[in-house]
Design a protein around this motif. Structure first.
Motif, PDB file in Angstrom:
ATOM      1  N   LEU A 241       0.806  -1.219   0.000  1.00 48.16           N
ATOM      2  CA  LEU A 241       0.000   0.000   0.000  1.00 48.16           C
ATOM      3  C   LEU A 241       0.844   1.277   0.000  1.00 48.16           C
ATOM      4  O   LEU A 241       0.502   2.237  -0.713  1.00 48.16           O
ATOM      5  CB  LEU A 241      -0.967  -0.014   1.187  1.00 48.16           C
ATOM      6  CG  LEU A 241      -2.060   1.049   1.170  1.00 48.16           C
ATOM      7  CD1 LEU A 241      -2.926   0.912  -0.070  1.00 48.16           C
ATOM      8  CD2 LEU A 241      -2.919   0.944   2.433  1.00 48.16           C
ATOM      9  N   PRO A 242       1.936   1.346   0.749  1.00 48.03           N
ATOM     10  CA  PRO A 242       2.753   2.577   0.697  1.00 48.03           C
ATOM     11  C   PRO A 242       3.269   2.895  -0.701  1.00 48.03           C
ATOM     12  O   PRO A 242       3.258   4.053  -1.128  1.00 48.03           O
ATOM     13  CB  PRO A 242       3.898   2.277   1.671  1.00 48.03           C
ATOM     14  CG  PRO A 242       3.326   1.280   2.630  1.00 48.03           C
ATOM     15  CD  PRO A 242       2.415   0.428   1.808  1.00 48.03           C
ATOM     16  N   LEU A 243       3.712   1.862  -1.436  1.00 45.56           N
ATOM     17  CA  LEU A 243       4.207   2.096  -2.789  1.00 45.56           C
ATOM     18  C   LEU A 243       3.072   2.529  -3.712  1.00 45.56           C
ATOM     19  O   LEU A 243       3.245   3.430  -4.545  1.00 45.56           O
ATOM     20  CB  LEU A 243       4.872   0.830  -3.331  1.00 45.56           C
ATOM     21  CG  LEU A 243       5.413   0.912  -4.764  1.00 45.56           C
ATOM     22  CD1 LEU A 243       6.410   2.059  -4.908  1.00 45.56           C
ATOM     23  CD2 LEU A 243       6.049  -0.415  -5.174  1.00 45.56           C
ATOM     24  N   LEU A 244       1.898   1.895  -3.572  1.00 48.76           N
ATOM     25  CA  LEU A 244       0.745   2.280  -4.381  1.00 48.76           C
ATOM     26  C   LEU A 244       0.363   3.723  -4.115  1.00 48.76           C
ATOM     27  O   LEU A 244       0.084   4.494  -5.053  1.00 48.76           O
ATOM     28  CB  LEU A 244      -0.428   1.340  -4.084  1.00 48.76           C
ATOM     29  CG  LEU A 244      -1.753   1.658  -4.783  1.00 48.76           C
ATOM     30  CD1 LEU A 244      -1.598   1.624  -6.301  1.00 48.76           C
ATOM     31  CD2 LEU A 244      -2.849   0.684  -4.338  1.00 48.76           C
ATOM     32  N   SER A 245       0.347   4.123  -2.847  1.00 48.75           N
ATOM     33  CA  SER A 245      -0.001   5.503  -2.499  1.00 48.75           C
ATOM     34  C   SER A 245       1.008   6.481  -3.084  1.00 48.75           C
ATOM     35  O   SER A 245       0.629   7.562  -3.561  1.00 48.75           O
ATOM     36  CB  SER A 245      -0.072   5.656  -0.981  1.00 48.75           C
ATOM     37  OG  SER A 245      -1.058   4.804  -0.428  1.00 48.75           O
ATOM     38  N   LYS A 246       2.280   6.115  -3.056  1.00 41.14           N
ATOM     39  CA  LYS A 246       3.302   6.983  -3.638  1.00 41.14           C
ATOM     40  C   LYS A 246       3.099   7.135  -5.137  1.00 41.14           C
ATOM     41  O   LYS A 246       3.196   8.244  -5.683  1.00 41.14           O
ATOM     42  CB  LYS A 246       4.691   6.430  -3.354  1.00 41.14           C
ATOM     43  CG  LYS A 246       5.823   7.272  -3.949  1.00 41.14           C
ATOM     44  CD  LYS A 246       7.177   6.629  -3.747  1.00 41.14           C
ATOM     45  CE  LYS A 246       8.299   7.509  -4.306  1.00 41.14           C
ATOM     46  NZ  LYS A 246       8.092   7.831  -5.752  1.00 41.14           N
ATOM     47  N   ASN A 247       2.831   6.025  -5.829  1.00 40.88           N
ATOM     48  CA  ASN A 247       2.623   6.083  -7.279  1.00 40.88           C
ATOM     49  C   ASN A 247       1.425   6.964  -7.629  1.00 40.88           C
ATOM     50  O   ASN A 247       1.492   7.786  -8.554  1.00 40.88           O
ATOM     51  CB  ASN A 247       2.407   4.678  -7.842  1.00 40.88           C
ATOM     52  CG  ASN A 247       3.663   3.819  -7.817  1.00 40.88           C
ATOM     53  OD1 ASN A 247       3.594   2.600  -7.767  1.00 40.88           O
ATOM     54  ND2 ASN A 247       4.838   4.441  -7.846  1.00 40.88           N
ATOM     55  N   ILE A 248       0.326   6.803  -6.899  1.00 41.64           N
ATOM     56  CA  ILE A 248      -0.860   7.623  -7.163  1.00 41.64           C
ATOM     57  C   ILE A 248      -0.566   9.088  -6.883  1.00 41.64           C
ATOM     58  O   ILE A 248      -0.991   9.982  -7.640  1.00 41.64           O
ATOM     59  CB  ILE A 248      -2.055   7.123  -6.329  1.00 41.64           C
ATOM     60  CG1 ILE A 248      -2.473   5.724  -6.800  1.00 41.64           C
ATOM     61  CG2 ILE A 248      -3.236   8.092  -6.441  1.00 41.64           C
ATOM     62  CD1 ILE A 248      -3.608   5.115  -5.992  1.00 41.64           C
TER      63      ILE A 248
END
Length: 948
Positions: A569-576
């Motif tokens: 989730l942290p990586l997904l949030s960063k990408n978004i």
């Protein structure tokens, strides 16, 4: 799957089977029974094919089929789809015209010639059928039909079930619905309740109730086609002005055979419309010679330079046009369109001259957006592009024609979509047995539109502001752009209308909020969210990112693919966040075979597109959707198919279970952790797709155990698009005890689960076998280990286990798979493709003719095993221990723990030794084939180098 249904369709034989020989059966010696069998289009297709096959086996001579119904119901489409599988002769009744006034006029059909043709074929004689030219408005010759070359004949036409033909037909099929019902719904919407449905039918289709409808009640198979118009197979076109066909693309007309057509196109404005009404409410009629084609309005999507239209046109008689005019419709715009076109592969290039505009336009059409754009560049066509329709151009130049009479005052107020109150979210689940609305119960099945309240104009997207000082109120000002969000649609929609609404929502967001627009599509596995995402991406020209790319290796190594904690989730949030701020970002790539992250790829949302789609089971989770602009939920599809299949299996063994009970057991994580998020979606879509029944999802397969050298496979594949891979899989067959059988284990009685590359998948395999071909669905969908455990908890038993490896070669058109089954002495080769002729040609090129088999691998394995080596369930004795071990492993992994507890329980699990050993066995072949793959790669590279 539908053996009982097929038996209801007919008992022992066909038209003259019992007249030629006495029946030895105790069943009624009737011909095909007339039964109130009402089915969907896909289900009707499946039952019809099965009925033809069974009747063909039970009787000698020709099998004759009549498919009747009103214009636009889909009968011709059904005939073509059946013919593509059965390989039969289709006789269109329109070729038997002996008059030119109206194609639906009963007196214009030469029944005597048609009856003579059918009698000749039935007696084994060759015959000559007429050919009618609609441009010349007369018969222009005849075509020979050899009786020896066909065993099945389909008569397709409005009057195919007429009394003059019924005695010659073995199978009678009636098709109603389709755009026929859509036109009735649209006219009823325009006219209001001032006219009865019967009056509208008599006005628009004056011959239907008297001459067509009575014959439809004699059908054994009655199909209600709910199809209207669909962007799933949309037409993409780009258009620009051209001085004349003698311009920069003349060489395409010279090198290809050009076709010239002349049309008259007219638009009818409804009587209730104001002068400011949207042109989408108008009905379009196209006249070509003596034929009339109708489409329901100017339904299209404009995105960048592309005009995207659905396939939604059907032929009507001249009386239909007259009926619409009599109801108060006015021809407001009419023009002539002269077209000269050529085919360029899968594309069409046209020069179209519009007399009212006095201009010629160049139009390039195709079914794939990228292909159309690439071909335009290759041809040197650079625009400037026009996205307005010819109608819009004419209206801009001449204005909207004034009304001659004031619009009708509707008897009941029509509520506006923009005034609908947003109700509290409700769970969205598809149920196969929807209750028919009370208002439709009084109407016969042949005339009640399935969507009688269907609004011809799609709902309009609204925006609300989340600014506390304004509340959730509707706004029009751009001052609140940063606080705007979409208001959820109150209703749920089918996949076709949902696709259109999804694209319109993206366009509304781009217009009101600007770029970037981030879309999330969530739903259970197999619901169709991935398919929807890619269809949307093809329309708007954007990228799709799967949430599977964000799996964490340590979470998925034990098949925990449905656990929210498995996502990074942290990586997904960063990408978004990067995308929202217009920055390039690196998204992960996940290797499902190794169960680990393999790297990253750079992603940037270009400003000219401005859209990105994230799709996955948890795409609408609160932690994810808070960063998204558009939330779309999809339910149904293969997900619902498995629930229905389990319910059917349980009923066959005398146990009834509700779908809710089955869902709680088979998809526990969906009900607890996924469904609660879907109810908040802006757009809710019900996917009614059935992978077993749908002819749109079929693969044509040829199977042989003849050895074919690798070099021969390379020769028939396109070397520029060639690729290969290796898969190692284990198939488990699950069956309920007590399931009725004929004494042998059959694949159709089992649910087939595949373990491949560390993942579980459900294989939908209820194929049609025709000649050398296996026609099967091309649908497999991932399931979690908890779903397999749920099936075991419902009483399913693992009765078979097959271990195999496959080397796959493909070039985008043909896939060749070489399967090595552990318990079979020799490998099997399968050729797969969506084009039957291409698959057959590949088989002939590999010299496989005469060596094909249509047996399943389960049947092949059981036949290879010696009787003394089989267990009570029909599986090889030495496989039984490993099969039981795998079952125990699945049950131990799920147990009663929740997804959040699974990570903690894994470390202390006493089954750790068994788990590691089981995983080692599952991947045993993978290690060997990894080495083999490297050797194959070197060999392939060397050979390809020599060939090129």
């Amino acid at each position: 799957m539908d053996d009982e249904v097929v038996q209801r369709v007919f008992q022992e034989g066909g038209r003259d089977y019992f007249q030629q020989q006495p029946s030895t059966s105790t069943s009624s010696p009737s011909i095909l029974q007339s039964l109130p069998l009402h089915v969907s289009f896909d289900h009707g297709y499946y039952v019809l094919v099965k009925s033809i096959q069974e009747l063909r086996e039970k009787k000698e001579g020709l099998v004759t089929v009549g498919i009747g119904g009103p214009s636009g119901s889909g009968k011709t489409s059904l005939a073509e789809k059946v013919a593509s599988v059965i390989g039969c002769t289709v006789i269109p009744m329109e070729n038997y015209r002996d008059g030119v006034d109206d194609g639906n006029d009963l007196d214009s059909i030469d029944f005597a010639a048609l009856v003579q043709n059918l009698e000749d074929l039935t007696k084994g004689k060759d015959t000559m059928i007429p050919v009618f030219d609609f441009q010349q408005k007369k018969r222009v010759g005849s075509k020979a039909v050899k009786s020896a070359s066909t065993s099945v004949v389909i008569v397709d036409g409005t009057y195919a079930l007429h009394a003059k033909l019924r005695s010659l037909l073995d199978i009678r099929v009636a098709v109603v619905g389709g755009v026929y019902f859509s036109l009735l719904s649209k006219v009823r919407y325009h006219i209001g309740d001032s006219c009865s449905l019967d009056y509208l039918i008599d006005s628009i289709f004056p011959l239907y109730r008297k001459h067509i409808e009575p014959d439809l009640h004699h059908a054994q198979i009655r199909i209600n086609n709910s199809f209207t118009s669909s962007f799933r197979e949309a037409i993409y076109k780009i258009k620009c002005r051209s001085e004349s066909p003698d311009g920069h693309s003349t060489f395409f007309l010279e090198e290809n055979k050009a076709q010239t057509d002349n049309f008259i196109e007219m638009y009818l404005r409804p009587p209730s419309a104001s002068e400011e009404a949207r042109i989408n409410d108008w009905i379009k009629v196209r006249q070509s010679g003596i034929r009339y084609y109708l489409s329901l309005g100017d339904e299209r999507i404009v995105d960048k330079n592309f005009i995207i239209r659905p396939k939604a046109e059907f032929e009507v008689g001249r009386m239909t046009l007259g009926g619409l005019l009599a109801l108060g419709y006015n021809v407001v715009v009419s023009y002539k369109r002269a077209s000269t076109s050529v085919s360029i592969g899968s594309l069409s290039l046209s020069f179209e001259t519009i007399d009212t505009l006095g201009e010629t336009f160049l139009v390039l059409r195709g079914t794939d957006r990228k292909t159309v754009g690439a071909e335009a560049l290759r041809m040197g066509i650079v625009g400037p592009w026009l996205t307005k329709s010819y109608l819009e151009m004419i209206l801009e130049r001449k204005g909207v024609p004034r009304l001659n009479t004031p619009p009708l005052v509707p008897s009941t107020p029509v509520p506006s979509n923009q005034e609908k109150v947003i109700a509290a979210p409700k769970p969205i689940r598809t149920t196969p047995n929807l209750v028919t609305r009370l208002e439709d119960l009084s109407q016969p099945w042949t005339r009640s539109p399935t969507k009688s309240k269907m609004e011809p104009v799609l709902a309009t997207w609204r925006f609300v502001t989340s600014d506390p000082s304004h509340g959730d109120s509707v706004i029009d000002s751009s001052a609140f752009r940063d606080t705007m969000k979409l208001a959820p649609m109150h209703d749920s929609y089918d996949l076709d209308r949902g696709l259109l609404l999804a694209v319109q929502a993206i366009q509304a967001l781009l217009e009101n909020k600007g770029v970037p627009i981030i879309v999330g599509i969530g739903g259970p596995s197999g619901s169709g969210k991935t398919s929807l995402a890619h269809k949307m991406a093809n329309i708007v020209g954007c990228e799709v990112v799967s949430l599977e790319s964000y799996f964490k290796s340590e979470q998925v190594k034990d098949f925990k693919y449905d656990d929210f904690n498995s996502l990074d989730l942290p990586l997904l949030s960063k990408n978004i966040g990067d995308i929202k701020n217009g920055r390039r970002t690196k998204i992960p790539e996940f290797d499902l075979e190794t169960g680990s992250r393999s790297g990253f790829k750079e992603l940037e949302v270009p400003e000219d597109c401005g859209v990105i789609i994230f799709e996955g089971v948890y795409a609408l989770h609160p932690e994810i959707r808070k960063s998204l602009d558009l939330w779309i939920a999809v339910v149904g599809g293969v997900h619902s198919h498995l629930i229905s299949r389990v319910q059917r299996d349980k009923s066959r063994v005398g146990c009834f279970m509700s779908q809710n009970e089955i869902m709680m057991t088979v998809f526990p994580i969906f009900q607890q952790h996924i469904e609660p998020h879907l109810v908040h979606a802006h757009l809710k879509i019900r996917n009614d797709f059935d992978p077993v029944l749908s002819p749109e999802s079929s693969l044509f397969v040829l199977k042989s155990n003849k050895h074919v050298p690798y070099q021969d496979i390379l020769k028939i594949l396109d070397s520029t698009k060639f690729c290969s891979s290796v898969q190692n899989f284990t198939d488990i067959y699950l069956r309920l005890p007590g399931t009725p059988t004929n004494g042998q284990l059959a694949e159709s009685d089992c649910i087939r689960v595949r373990i491949c590359e560390g993942r579980f998948a459900l294989l939908i395999r209820e194929p049609i076998r025709e000649g050398n071909f296996i026609i099967q669905p091309k649908v497999d969908f991932d399931i979690s280990i908890s779903t397999v455990a749920g099936l075991l908890n419902l009483g399913y038993q693992a009765v078979a286990y097959i271990e195999a490896s496959a080397v796959i070669y493909q070039d985008g058109k043909i896939l060749i798979e070489v399967d090595r089954l552990r318990d079979a002495p020799s490998p099997y080769l399968q050729i797969k493709g969506v084009n039957k002729e291409a698959v057959a040609a590949a088989g002939s090129a590999l010299k496989l003719d005469g060596s094909y088999t249509t047996k399943s691998y389960l049947q092949i394995i059981l036949e290879e095993l010696a009787l003394v080596e089989r267990s009570y369930s029909g599986i090889h004795t030495h496989q039984a221990a490993r099969l039981q071990e795998l079952v125990e492993y699945i049950q131990s992994q799920v147990g009663s723990s929740t997804p959040s507890e699974s990570a903690q329980s894994r470390e202390a699990s006493p089954m750790e030794g068994i788990i590691e050993d089981m995983q080692s066995r599952i991947r045993r072949l993978e290690r060997w084939h990894t080495i083999n793959t490297v050797l194959w790669t070197f060999l392939m590279s060397a050979l390809v180098g020599k060939l090129t």
